[in-house]
Design a protein around this motif. Structure first.
Motif, PDB file in Angstrom:
ATOM      1  N   VAL A 101       0.962  -1.101  -0.190  1.00 40.66           N
ATOM      2  CA  VAL A 101       0.091   0.094  -0.147  1.00 40.66           C
ATOM      3  C   VAL A 101       0.909   1.453   0.123  1.00 40.66           C
ATOM      4  O   VAL A 101       1.766   1.466   0.732  1.00 40.66           O
ATOM      5  N   ALA A 102       0.716   2.251  -0.883  1.00 40.42           N
ATOM      6  CA  ALA A 102       1.469   3.225  -0.975  1.00 40.42           C
ATOM      7  C   ALA A 102       0.846   4.502  -1.555  1.00 40.42           C
ATOM      8  O   ALA A 102      -0.275   4.441  -2.181  1.00 40.42           O
ATOM      9  N   GLY A 103       1.571   5.743  -1.628  1.00 42.08           N
ATOM     10  CA  GLY A 103       0.780   6.858  -2.071  1.00 42.08           C
ATOM     11  C   GLY A 103       1.817   7.900  -2.179  1.00 42.08           C
ATOM     12  O   GLY A 103       2.837   8.092  -1.493  1.00 42.08           O
ATOM     13  N   LYS A 104       1.679   8.849  -3.309  1.00 39.45           N
ATOM     14  CA  LYS A 104       2.281  10.100  -3.613  1.00 39.45           C
ATOM     15  C   LYS A 104       1.885  10.912  -2.066  1.00 39.45           C
ATOM     16  O   LYS A 104       0.794  11.344  -1.785  1.00 39.45           O
ATOM     17  N   VAL A 105       2.991  11.685  -1.560  1.00 42.71           N
ATOM     18  CA  VAL A 105       2.767  12.702  -0.580  1.00 42.71           C
ATOM     19  C   VAL A 105       2.180  13.895  -1.116  1.00 42.71           C
ATOM     20  O   VAL A 105       2.618  14.447  -2.187  1.00 42.71           O
ATOM     21  N   ARG A 156      -6.362   5.544 -10.192  1.00 38.97           N
ATOM     22  CA  ARG A 156      -7.008   4.696 -11.172  1.00 38.97           C
ATOM     23  C   ARG A 156      -5.856   3.888 -12.001  1.00 38.97           C
ATOM     24  O   ARG A 156      -6.308   2.783 -12.536  1.00 38.97           O
ATOM     25  N   ARG A 157      -4.632   4.323 -12.027  1.00 36.54           N
ATOM     26  CA  ARG A 157      -3.577   3.286 -12.512  1.00 36.54           C
ATOM     27  C   ARG A 157      -3.047   2.093 -11.684  1.00 36.54           C
ATOM     28  O   ARG A 157      -2.954   1.022 -12.171  1.00 36.54           O
ATOM     29  N   TRP A 158      -3.081   2.369 -10.323  1.00 35.45           N
ATOM     30  CA  TRP A 158      -2.357   1.351  -9.578  1.00 35.45           C
ATOM     31  C   TRP A 158      -3.491   0.469  -8.609  1.00 35.45           C
ATOM     32  O   TRP A 158      -3.052  -0.419  -7.944  1.00 35.45           O
ATOM     33  N   HIS A 159      -4.374   1.166  -8.056  1.00 31.78           N
ATOM     34  CA  HIS A 159      -5.213   0.792  -7.014  1.00 31.78           C
ATOM     35  C   HIS A 159      -5.966  -0.537  -7.472  1.00 31.78           C
ATOM     36  O   HIS A 159      -6.837  -0.299  -8.254  1.00 31.78           O
ATOM     37  N   GLY A 182      -2.964  -6.105  -9.668  1.00 30.29           N
ATOM     38  CA  GLY A 182      -2.237  -7.018  -9.195  1.00 30.29           C
ATOM     39  C   GLY A 182      -2.567  -6.811  -7.528  1.00 30.29           C
ATOM     40  O   GLY A 182      -3.754  -6.937  -7.201  1.00 30.29           O
ATOM     41  N   ARG A 183      -1.595  -6.759  -6.669  1.00 32.02           N
ATOM     42  CA  ARG A 183      -1.703  -6.815  -5.515  1.00 32.02           C
ATOM     43  C   ARG A 183      -1.373  -5.459  -4.837  1.00 32.02           C
ATOM     44  O   ARG A 183      -1.176  -5.209  -3.669  1.00 32.02           O
ATOM     45  N   GLN A 184      -1.159  -4.269  -5.703  1.00 25.82           N
ATOM     46  CA  GLN A 184      -1.038  -3.040  -5.353  1.00 25.82           C
ATOM     47  C   GLN A 184      -2.257  -2.323  -4.859  1.00 25.82           C
ATOM     48  O   GLN A 184      -3.480  -2.349  -5.258  1.00 25.82           O
ATOM     49  N   MET A 185      -2.112  -1.677  -3.652  1.00 29.41           N
ATOM     50  CA  MET A 185      -3.360  -0.628  -3.238  1.00 29.41           C
ATOM     51  C   MET A 185      -2.811   0.654  -2.963  1.00 29.41           C
ATOM     52  O   MET A 185      -1.793   0.890  -2.556  1.00 29.41           O
ATOM     53  N   TYR A 186      -3.533   1.911  -3.226  1.00 28.97           N
ATOM     54  CA  TYR A 186      -3.215   3.105  -2.830  1.00 28.97           C
ATOM     55  C   TYR A 186      -3.689   3.768  -1.701  1.00 28.97           C
ATOM     56  O   TYR A 186      -4.674   3.254  -0.968  1.00 28.97           O
ATOM     57  N   ALA A 187      -2.847   4.652  -1.128  1.00 25.76           N
ATOM     58  CA  ALA A 187      -3.149   5.311   0.077  1.00 25.76           C
ATOM     59  C   ALA A 187      -2.979   6.898  -0.266  1.00 25.76           C
ATOM     60  O   ALA A 187      -2.015   7.205  -0.511  1.00 25.76           O
ATOM     61  N   LEU A 188      -4.088   7.459   0.027  1.00 26.99           N
ATOM     62  CA  LEU A 188      -4.229   9.178   0.132  1.00 26.99           C
ATOM     63  C   LEU A 188      -2.957   9.532   1.206  1.00 26.99           C
ATOM     64  O   LEU A 188      -3.430   9.056   2.283  1.00 26.99           O
ATOM     65  N   THR A 189      -1.974  10.225   0.871  1.00 28.42           N
ATOM     66  CA  THR A 189      -0.965  10.473   1.700  1.00 28.42           C
ATOM     67  C   THR A 189      -0.646  12.015   2.085  1.00 28.42           C
ATOM     68  O   THR A 189       0.350  12.553   1.370  1.00 28.42           O
TER      69      THR A 189
END
Length: 447
Positions: free
Chosen positions: A169-173, A199-202, A205-212
Protein backbone atom coordinates in the motif's frame (compact mmCIF):
# COMPACT_ATOMS: atom_id res chain seq x y z
CA UNK A 1 5.75 -37.09 -2.23
CA UNK A 2 9.16 -35.44 -2.48
CA UNK A 3 11.02 -34.34 0.64
CA UNK A 4 13.46 -31.50 0.10
CA UNK A 5 15.42 -28.94 2.04
CA UNK A 6 15.25 -26.50 -0.86
CA UNK A 7 12.93 -23.56 -0.35
CA UNK A 8 11.42 -23.29 -3.78
CA UNK A 9 7.83 -22.23 -4.22
CA UNK A 10 5.43 -23.13 -7.00
CA UNK A 11 3.38 -20.12 -8.17
CA UNK A 12 0.44 -22.19 -9.45
CA UNK A 13 1.03 -25.79 -8.40
CA UNK A 14 0.85 -27.18 -4.88
CA UNK A 15 3.72 -26.99 -2.43
CA UNK A 16 3.73 -28.22 1.17
CA UNK A 17 5.87 -26.76 3.94
CA UNK A 18 6.72 -28.71 7.07
CA UNK A 19 7.57 -26.66 10.17
CA UNK A 20 6.19 -25.34 13.39
CA UNK A 21 3.18 -23.19 12.44
CA UNK A 22 1.82 -20.16 14.29
CA UNK A 23 -0.90 -17.61 13.64
CA UNK A 24 -3.62 -15.76 15.56
CA UNK A 25 -7.39 -15.61 15.27
CA UNK A 26 -7.94 -12.78 17.80
CA UNK A 27 -6.02 -10.52 20.13
CA UNK A 28 -4.35 -12.69 22.79
CA UNK A 29 -5.51 -12.14 26.34
CA UNK A 30 -3.51 -12.47 29.57
CA UNK A 31 -3.80 -16.26 29.36
CA UNK A 32 -1.96 -17.58 26.32
CA UNK A 33 -4.24 -20.62 26.09
CA UNK A 34 -7.37 -18.50 25.51
CA UNK A 35 -7.97 -19.89 22.01
CA UNK A 36 -6.60 -16.89 20.14
CA UNK A 37 -3.42 -18.71 19.10
CA UNK A 38 -3.17 -21.52 16.53
CA UNK A 39 0.07 -23.45 16.97
CA UNK A 40 1.28 -26.75 15.52
CA UNK A 41 4.59 -28.08 16.84
CA UNK A 42 4.97 -30.26 13.71
CA UNK A 43 2.70 -28.80 11.10
CA UNK A 44 2.13 -28.74 7.38
CA UNK A 45 1.17 -25.68 5.35
CA UNK A 46 -0.24 -26.42 1.88
CA UNK A 47 -0.04 -23.62 -0.70
CA UNK A 48 -1.55 -23.50 -4.18
CA UNK A 49 -2.01 -20.64 -6.63
CA UNK A 50 -0.48 -18.12 -4.24
CA UNK A 51 -2.93 -18.91 -1.41
CA UNK A 52 -3.06 -21.13 1.65
CA UNK A 53 -5.36 -24.08 0.99
CA UNK A 54 -4.83 -26.23 4.09
CA UNK A 55 -2.80 -26.53 7.26
CA UNK A 56 -2.64 -28.80 10.24
CA UNK A 57 -0.67 -31.54 11.94
CA UNK A 58 1.92 -33.04 9.60
CA UNK A 59 1.33 -36.63 10.63
CA UNK A 60 -2.40 -36.29 9.98
CA UNK A 61 -2.09 -34.52 6.62
CA UNK A 62 0.85 -36.34 5.04
CA UNK A 63 -1.26 -39.31 3.95
CA UNK A 64 -3.68 -37.03 2.10
CA UNK A 65 -1.00 -35.54 -0.16
CA UNK A 66 -0.56 -36.54 -3.76
CA UNK A 67 2.63 -38.47 -4.42
CA UNK A 68 4.19 -35.77 -6.62
CA UNK A 69 3.79 -32.84 -4.20
CA UNK A 70 7.03 -31.21 -3.12
CA UNK A 71 7.44 -30.93 0.66
CA UNK A 72 9.81 -28.15 1.73
CA UNK A 73 11.31 -29.24 5.02
CA UNK A 74 11.69 -26.40 7.54
CA UNK A 75 11.65 -28.56 10.66
CA UNK A 76 13.16 -26.92 13.79
CA UNK A 77 11.96 -23.59 12.36
CA UNK A 78 8.77 -21.59 12.81
CA UNK A 79 6.47 -20.42 10.02
CA UNK A 80 4.41 -17.32 10.84
CA UNK A 81 2.47 -14.88 8.64
CA UNK A 82 4.58 -12.22 6.95
CA UNK A 83 5.03 -9.11 9.05
CA UNK A 84 2.98 -5.99 8.27
CA UNK A 85 4.71 -2.62 8.71
CA UNK A 86 1.99 0.03 8.86
CA UNK A 87 4.18 3.14 8.64
CA UNK A 88 7.41 3.53 6.64
CA UNK A 89 9.02 5.99 4.18
CA UNK A 90 10.89 4.41 1.29
CA UNK A 91 12.56 7.71 0.19
CA UNK A 92 14.19 7.94 3.64
CA UNK A 93 16.12 4.69 3.22
CA UNK A 94 19.40 6.52 2.67
CA UNK A 95 19.05 8.85 5.67
CA UNK A 96 18.34 6.25 8.32
CA UNK A 97 20.53 6.89 11.40
CA UNK A 98 21.01 10.60 10.68
CA UNK A 99 21.63 12.70 13.82
CA UNK A 100 19.29 15.56 14.74
CA UNK A 101 17.98 17.19 17.93
CA UNK A 102 14.34 16.52 17.10
CA UNK A 103 11.64 15.91 14.50
CA UNK A 104 11.42 19.30 12.79
CA UNK A 105 15.20 19.88 12.44
CA UNK A 106 15.55 16.30 11.19
CA UNK A 107 12.97 16.95 8.47
CA UNK A 108 14.70 20.13 7.33
CA UNK A 109 18.28 18.84 7.50
CA UNK A 110 17.92 15.33 6.08
CA UNK A 111 14.44 14.36 4.94
CA UNK A 112 13.51 17.15 2.57
CA UNK A 113 16.91 17.23 0.79
CA UNK A 114 16.84 13.44 0.30
CA UNK A 115 13.28 13.45 -1.03
CA UNK A 116 14.05 16.16 -3.59
CA UNK A 117 15.90 13.58 -5.73
CA UNK A 118 12.87 11.37 -6.28
CA UNK A 119 11.61 13.23 -9.31
CA UNK A 120 14.24 11.18 -11.15
CA UNK A 121 12.60 7.82 -12.00
CA UNK A 122 15.95 6.06 -12.20
CA UNK A 123 16.93 7.14 -8.71
CA UNK A 124 13.48 6.33 -7.33
CA UNK A 125 13.56 2.88 -8.91
CA UNK A 126 17.02 2.07 -7.55
CA UNK A 127 16.00 3.04 -4.01
CA UNK A 128 12.69 1.15 -4.31
CA UNK A 129 14.55 -2.03 -5.25
CA UNK A 130 16.91 -1.77 -2.29
CA UNK A 131 14.05 -0.84 0.04
CA UNK A 132 11.95 -3.85 -0.94
CA UNK A 133 14.97 -6.15 -0.69
CA UNK A 134 15.50 -4.90 2.85
CA UNK A 135 11.85 -5.35 3.84
CA UNK A 136 11.86 -8.93 2.56
CA UNK A 137 15.16 -9.68 4.25
CA UNK A 138 13.51 -8.65 7.53
CA UNK A 139 10.35 -10.67 6.91
CA UNK A 140 8.00 -7.81 6.02
CA UNK A 141 5.62 -8.78 3.23
CA UNK A 142 3.19 -5.83 3.41
CA UNK A 143 3.85 -2.19 4.27
CA UNK A 144 2.07 1.17 4.21
CA UNK A 145 4.63 3.20 2.31
CA UNK A 146 5.10 6.95 1.91
CA UNK A 147 6.58 7.99 -1.42
CA UNK A 148 7.44 11.65 -2.16
CA UNK A 149 5.45 14.50 -3.65
CA UNK A 150 6.65 13.44 -7.10
CA UNK A 151 4.30 11.08 -8.98
CA UNK A 152 7.42 9.50 -10.46
CA UNK A 153 8.39 8.19 -7.01
CA UNK A 154 5.08 6.40 -6.63
CA UNK A 155 5.21 4.97 -10.15
CA UNK A 156 8.69 3.61 -9.46
CA UNK A 157 7.65 2.01 -6.19
CA UNK A 158 4.51 0.34 -7.53
CA UNK A 159 6.31 -0.87 -10.63
CA UNK A 160 8.92 -2.67 -8.55
CA UNK A 161 6.40 -4.05 -6.07
CA UNK A 162 4.06 -5.25 -8.82
CA UNK A 163 6.90 -7.06 -10.58
CA UNK A 164 7.53 -9.00 -7.34
CA UNK A 165 3.82 -9.73 -6.74
CA UNK A 166 3.92 -8.10 -3.29
CA UNK A 167 0.88 -6.84 -1.37
CA UNK A 168 1.87 -3.21 -0.82
CA UNK A 169 0.00 0.00 0.00
CA UNK A 170 1.61 3.28 -1.04
CA UNK A 171 0.86 6.83 -2.06
CA UNK A 172 2.22 10.11 -3.35
CA UNK A 173 2.80 12.61 -0.55
CA UNK A 174 0.58 15.73 -0.58
CA UNK A 175 2.40 18.86 0.54
CA UNK A 176 1.45 22.36 -0.62
CA UNK A 177 3.01 24.58 2.08
CA UNK A 178 5.78 24.79 4.69
CA UNK A 179 8.23 22.81 2.59
CA UNK A 180 10.92 23.48 -0.04
CA UNK A 181 9.69 24.54 -3.49
CA UNK A 182 11.16 21.35 -4.96
CA UNK A 183 8.75 19.29 -2.81
CA UNK A 184 5.64 21.42 -3.14
CA UNK A 185 2.53 20.62 -5.13
CA UNK A 186 -0.74 22.54 -5.08
CA UNK A 187 -4.09 21.50 -3.71
CA UNK A 188 -5.36 20.96 -7.24
CA UNK A 189 -2.27 19.26 -8.72
CA UNK A 190 -1.93 16.99 -5.70
CA UNK A 191 -5.53 15.84 -6.00
CA UNK A 192 -5.22 15.40 -9.76
CA UNK A 193 -2.01 13.36 -9.50
CA UNK A 194 -3.43 11.25 -6.67
CA UNK A 195 -6.57 10.40 -8.61
CA UNK A 196 -4.53 9.41 -11.66
CA UNK A 197 -2.38 7.13 -9.52
CA UNK A 198 -5.45 5.59 -7.89
CA UNK A 199 -6.89 4.75 -11.28
CA UNK A 200 -3.61 3.33 -12.50
CA UNK A 201 -2.48 1.33 -9.47
CA UNK A 202 -5.21 0.70 -6.89
CA UNK A 203 -6.24 -2.93 -7.32
CA UNK A 204 -3.68 -3.62 -10.04
CA UNK A 205 -2.36 -7.04 -9.07
CA UNK A 206 -1.66 -6.80 -5.36
CA UNK A 207 -1.06 -3.03 -5.25
CA UNK A 208 -3.27 -0.70 -3.20
CA UNK A 209 -3.28 3.09 -2.98
CA UNK A 210 -3.12 5.37 0.05
CA UNK A 211 -4.04 9.05 0.02
CA UNK A 212 -1.02 10.57 1.76
CA UNK A 213 -1.04 14.10 3.17
CA UNK A 214 2.33 14.21 4.92
CA UNK A 215 0.90 15.86 8.03
CA UNK A 216 -1.45 18.73 8.69
CA UNK A 217 1.24 21.47 8.87
CA UNK A 218 2.37 20.86 5.28
CA UNK A 219 -1.13 20.89 3.77
CA UNK A 220 -3.48 23.84 3.42
CA UNK A 221 -7.12 23.43 4.38
CA UNK A 222 -7.87 23.41 0.65
CA UNK A 223 -5.58 20.44 0.09
CA UNK A 224 -7.03 18.49 3.01
CA UNK A 225 -10.54 19.24 1.75
CA UNK A 226 -9.74 17.88 -1.72
CA UNK A 227 -8.11 14.86 -0.13
CA UNK A 228 -11.30 14.27 1.82
CA UNK A 229 -13.32 14.47 -1.38
CA UNK A 230 -11.10 11.82 -2.97
CA UNK A 231 -11.49 9.65 0.12
CA UNK A 232 -15.25 9.85 -0.25
CA UNK A 233 -15.14 9.17 -3.97
CA UNK A 234 -12.82 6.17 -3.61
CA UNK A 235 -14.09 4.47 -0.49
CA UNK A 236 -11.77 1.47 -0.64
CA UNK A 237 -8.46 3.34 -0.86
CA UNK A 238 -6.33 3.88 2.23
CA UNK A 239 -5.46 7.12 4.02
CA UNK A 240 -2.18 7.64 5.85
CA UNK A 241 -0.60 10.57 7.64
CA UNK A 242 1.14 11.61 10.86
CA UNK A 243 -0.59 12.64 14.07
CA UNK A 244 0.52 14.06 17.43
CA UNK A 245 4.12 12.90 17.22
CA UNK A 246 5.92 15.80 18.87
CA UNK A 247 4.99 18.60 21.29
CA UNK A 248 6.56 21.29 19.06
CA UNK A 249 4.50 19.93 16.18
CA UNK A 250 1.33 20.25 18.28
CA UNK A 251 1.98 23.93 18.97
CA UNK A 252 2.61 24.55 15.29
CA UNK A 253 -0.64 22.82 14.35
CA UNK A 254 -2.60 25.00 16.82
CA UNK A 255 -1.25 28.11 15.11
CA UNK A 256 -2.00 26.86 11.59
CA UNK A 257 -5.48 25.46 12.32
CA UNK A 258 -7.17 27.65 14.95
CA UNK A 259 -10.64 26.69 16.09
CA UNK A 260 -10.19 22.92 16.18
CA UNK A 261 -10.55 20.96 19.39
CA UNK A 262 -7.44 18.88 18.73
CA UNK A 263 -4.94 17.82 16.09
CA UNK A 264 -7.11 14.77 15.36
CA UNK A 265 -10.15 16.98 14.93
CA UNK A 266 -8.53 18.59 11.87
CA UNK A 267 -8.40 15.27 10.03
CA UNK A 268 -11.89 14.43 11.26
CA UNK A 269 -13.22 17.77 9.97
CA UNK A 270 -11.99 16.94 6.46
CA UNK A 271 -13.43 13.40 6.42
CA UNK A 272 -10.12 11.61 6.84
CA UNK A 273 -11.00 9.27 9.72
CA UNK A 274 -12.43 5.86 8.78
CA UNK A 275 -11.60 2.22 8.27
CA UNK A 276 -8.45 1.94 6.15
CA UNK A 277 -7.05 5.17 7.63
CA UNK A 278 -3.75 4.83 9.53
CA UNK A 279 -2.02 7.59 11.48
CA UNK A 280 1.57 7.31 12.61
CA UNK A 281 2.62 7.97 16.23
CA UNK A 282 -0.53 9.15 18.07
CA UNK A 283 1.45 9.94 21.22
CA UNK A 284 -0.01 13.25 22.38
CA UNK A 285 -3.72 12.40 22.29
CA UNK A 286 -6.40 12.64 24.95
CA UNK A 287 -9.12 10.10 25.64
CA UNK A 288 -11.65 11.97 23.50
CA UNK A 289 -9.28 11.55 20.55
CA UNK A 290 -8.71 7.90 21.32
CA UNK A 291 -12.43 7.19 21.54
CA UNK A 292 -12.99 8.98 18.25
CA UNK A 293 -10.37 6.81 16.55
CA UNK A 294 -12.09 3.74 17.95
CA UNK A 295 -15.53 4.94 16.79
CA UNK A 296 -14.32 5.52 13.24
CA UNK A 297 -12.10 2.41 13.02
CA UNK A 298 -9.04 4.61 12.43
CA UNK A 299 -5.74 2.84 13.10
CA UNK A 300 -3.09 4.27 15.43
CA UNK A 301 0.41 3.19 14.41
CA UNK A 302 2.97 2.95 17.19
CA UNK A 303 6.52 3.62 15.93
CA UNK A 304 8.72 2.93 18.96
CA UNK A 305 12.23 3.10 17.50
CA UNK A 306 11.43 6.41 15.81
CA UNK A 307 9.84 7.87 18.93
CA UNK A 308 12.88 6.95 21.00
CA UNK A 309 15.37 8.13 18.37
CA UNK A 310 13.74 11.55 17.92
CA UNK A 311 12.73 11.91 21.59
CA UNK A 312 9.10 12.36 20.62
CA UNK A 313 7.51 10.66 23.64
CA UNK A 314 6.12 7.35 24.88
CA UNK A 315 3.00 5.79 23.39
CA UNK A 316 0.32 5.13 26.04
CA UNK A 317 -0.74 1.49 25.61
CA UNK A 318 -2.92 1.50 28.71
CA UNK A 319 -5.00 4.46 27.54
CA UNK A 320 -5.26 3.01 24.04
CA UNK A 321 -6.57 -0.24 25.48
CA UNK A 322 -9.12 1.39 27.78
CA UNK A 323 -10.51 3.39 24.87
CA UNK A 324 -10.36 0.42 22.46
CA UNK A 325 -8.26 2.38 19.96
CA UNK A 326 -7.02 0.09 17.15
CA UNK A 327 -3.23 -0.28 17.23
CA UNK A 328 -0.54 -1.65 14.93
CA UNK A 329 3.23 -1.24 14.68
CA UNK A 330 5.43 0.65 12.24
CA UNK A 331 9.18 0.98 11.78
CA UNK A 332 8.95 4.57 10.50
CA UNK A 333 12.23 4.25 8.63
CA UNK A 334 14.13 6.60 8.29
CA UNK A 335 13.18 8.21 11.63
CA UNK A 336 12.96 4.64 12.86
CA UNK A 337 16.29 2.91 13.28
CA UNK A 338 15.57 -0.57 11.90
CA UNK A 339 13.64 -2.24 9.09
CA UNK A 340 13.16 -5.25 11.37
CA UNK A 341 9.71 -5.77 12.83
CA UNK A 342 11.32 -8.08 15.40
CA UNK A 343 13.42 -5.18 16.67
CA UNK A 344 10.36 -2.93 16.47
CA UNK A 345 8.41 -5.38 18.63
CA UNK A 346 11.26 -5.40 21.15
CA UNK A 347 11.24 -1.60 21.29
CA UNK A 348 7.45 -1.57 21.71
CA UNK A 349 7.80 -3.93 24.66
CA UNK A 350 10.38 -1.65 26.28
CA UNK A 351 8.34 1.52 25.68
CA UNK A 352 5.31 -0.12 27.28
CA UNK A 353 7.36 -1.19 30.29
CA UNK A 354 8.43 2.44 30.81
CA UNK A 355 4.80 3.28 31.58
CA UNK A 356 4.18 0.18 33.67
CA UNK A 357 2.41 -1.76 30.92
CA UNK A 358 3.36 -5.31 29.92
CA UNK A 359 3.05 -6.62 26.37
CA UNK A 360 3.42 -10.36 25.93
CA UNK A 361 5.27 -11.83 22.98
CA UNK A 362 1.97 -13.29 21.82
CA UNK A 363 0.45 -9.79 21.78
CA UNK A 364 3.39 -8.28 19.91
CA UNK A 365 3.40 -10.96 17.21
CA UNK A 366 -0.36 -10.45 16.90
CA UNK A 367 0.09 -6.68 16.40
CA UNK A 368 2.64 -7.32 13.64
CA UNK A 369 0.41 -9.82 11.79
CA UNK A 370 -3.31 -10.45 12.33
CA UNK A 371 -3.81 -7.29 14.40
CA UNK A 372 -2.36 -5.11 11.66
CA UNK A 373 -4.41 -6.90 9.00
CA UNK A 374 -7.62 -6.35 10.97
CA UNK A 375 -6.72 -2.71 11.61
CA UNK A 376 -6.20 -2.19 7.88
CA UNK A 377 -9.47 -3.91 6.92
CA UNK A 378 -7.48 -6.71 5.27
CA UNK A 379 -8.35 -9.49 7.68
CA UNK A 380 -8.49 -12.92 6.09
CA UNK A 381 -6.24 -11.81 3.22
CA UNK A 382 -2.91 -11.18 4.93
CA UNK A 383 -1.51 -11.53 8.44
CA UNK A 384 -2.75 -15.11 8.83
CA UNK A 385 -2.07 -18.68 7.75
CA UNK A 386 -5.77 -19.56 7.68
CA UNK A 387 -7.05 -21.33 4.54
CA UNK A 388 -8.01 -18.83 1.84
CA UNK A 389 -5.41 -16.27 2.88
CA UNK A 390 -2.75 -15.02 0.51
CA UNK A 391 0.39 -17.10 1.02
CA UNK A 392 2.60 -14.41 2.55
CA UNK A 393 4.64 -16.08 5.27
CA UNK A 394 8.10 -16.18 6.76
CA UNK A 395 10.34 -18.83 8.26
CA UNK A 396 11.92 -17.85 11.58
CA UNK A 397 15.06 -19.63 12.76
CA UNK A 398 15.43 -19.95 16.54
CA UNK A 399 19.06 -21.04 15.97
CA UNK A 400 19.99 -18.08 13.77
CA UNK A 401 22.73 -16.80 16.10
CA UNK A 402 24.70 -18.53 18.85
CA UNK A 403 23.00 -16.50 21.59
CA UNK A 404 19.51 -17.02 20.15
CA UNK A 405 20.16 -20.76 19.82
CA UNK A 406 21.40 -20.98 23.38
CA UNK A 407 18.39 -19.12 24.79
CA UNK A 408 15.69 -20.82 22.71
CA UNK A 409 17.10 -24.25 23.56
CA UNK A 410 16.02 -23.48 27.13
CA UNK A 411 12.55 -22.17 26.21
CA UNK A 412 9.90 -24.17 28.03
CA UNK A 413 6.84 -22.43 26.56
CA UNK A 414 5.79 -20.89 23.26
CA UNK A 415 5.76 -17.48 24.98
CA UNK A 416 9.41 -17.89 25.97
CA UNK A 417 10.34 -18.91 22.42
CA UNK A 418 8.56 -15.95 20.85
CA UNK A 419 9.92 -13.54 23.43
CA UNK A 420 13.49 -14.66 22.76
CA UNK A 421 12.96 -14.30 19.00
CA UNK A 422 11.73 -10.73 19.26
CA UNK A 423 14.18 -9.56 21.93
CA UNK A 424 17.28 -11.22 20.44
CA UNK A 425 16.29 -11.53 16.78
CA UNK A 426 16.77 -9.33 13.74
CA UNK A 427 17.04 -9.95 10.00
CA UNK A 428 19.34 -12.92 10.71
CA UNK A 429 16.42 -14.75 12.33
CA UNK A 430 14.46 -14.67 9.04
CA UNK A 431 15.49 -17.80 7.19
CA UNK A 432 13.10 -17.22 4.27
CA UNK A 433 10.33 -14.92 3.13
CA UNK A 434 7.49 -15.94 0.79
CA UNK A 435 4.93 -13.67 -0.84
CA UNK A 436 2.03 -14.98 -2.94
CA UNK A 437 3.60 -18.41 -2.45
CA UNK A 438 6.85 -17.35 -4.13
CA UNK A 439 10.23 -17.39 -2.43
CA UNK A 440 11.28 -13.75 -2.20
CA UNK A 441 14.27 -14.05 0.14
CA UNK A 442 16.39 -16.85 1.56
CA UNK A 443 19.12 -16.20 4.07
CA UNK A 444 22.54 -17.43 3.09
CA UNK A 445 23.76 -20.10 5.53
CA UNK A 446 27.05 -18.21 5.85
CA UNK A 447 25.40 -14.98 7.04
Amino acid sequence: MTQTGASSGEPNGKTAYRAQLLYFTAAPGPETDDGSTVYCSDGMLLVEGGCVVQLGDYQLLRETLEADITVVDWRRKLIVPGFIDTHIHYPQTDIIASPAPGLLPWLETYTFPAESHFKDPAHAGQVARFFLDELLRCGTTTALVYCTVHPESTEAFFTESHDRQLRMVAGKVLMDRNCPDSLRDTAESGARDSEALIRRWHGKGRQMYALTPRFAPTSTPQQLALCGELAQRYGDVFIQSHLAENTQELEWVKQLFPGHRSYLDIYDHFGLLRRRAAYGHCIWLDDTDRRRMAETGTLAVHCPTSNLFLGSGLFDFAAAGVNKMPIALGTDVGGGTSFSMLQTMAAAHNVARMSGHHLSAHSLFYLATEGAAQGLDLGGRIGTLAPGAEADFIVLDPQATPLLARRTARAETLEELLFALLMLGDDRAVAATYAAGLLQHERSPSV
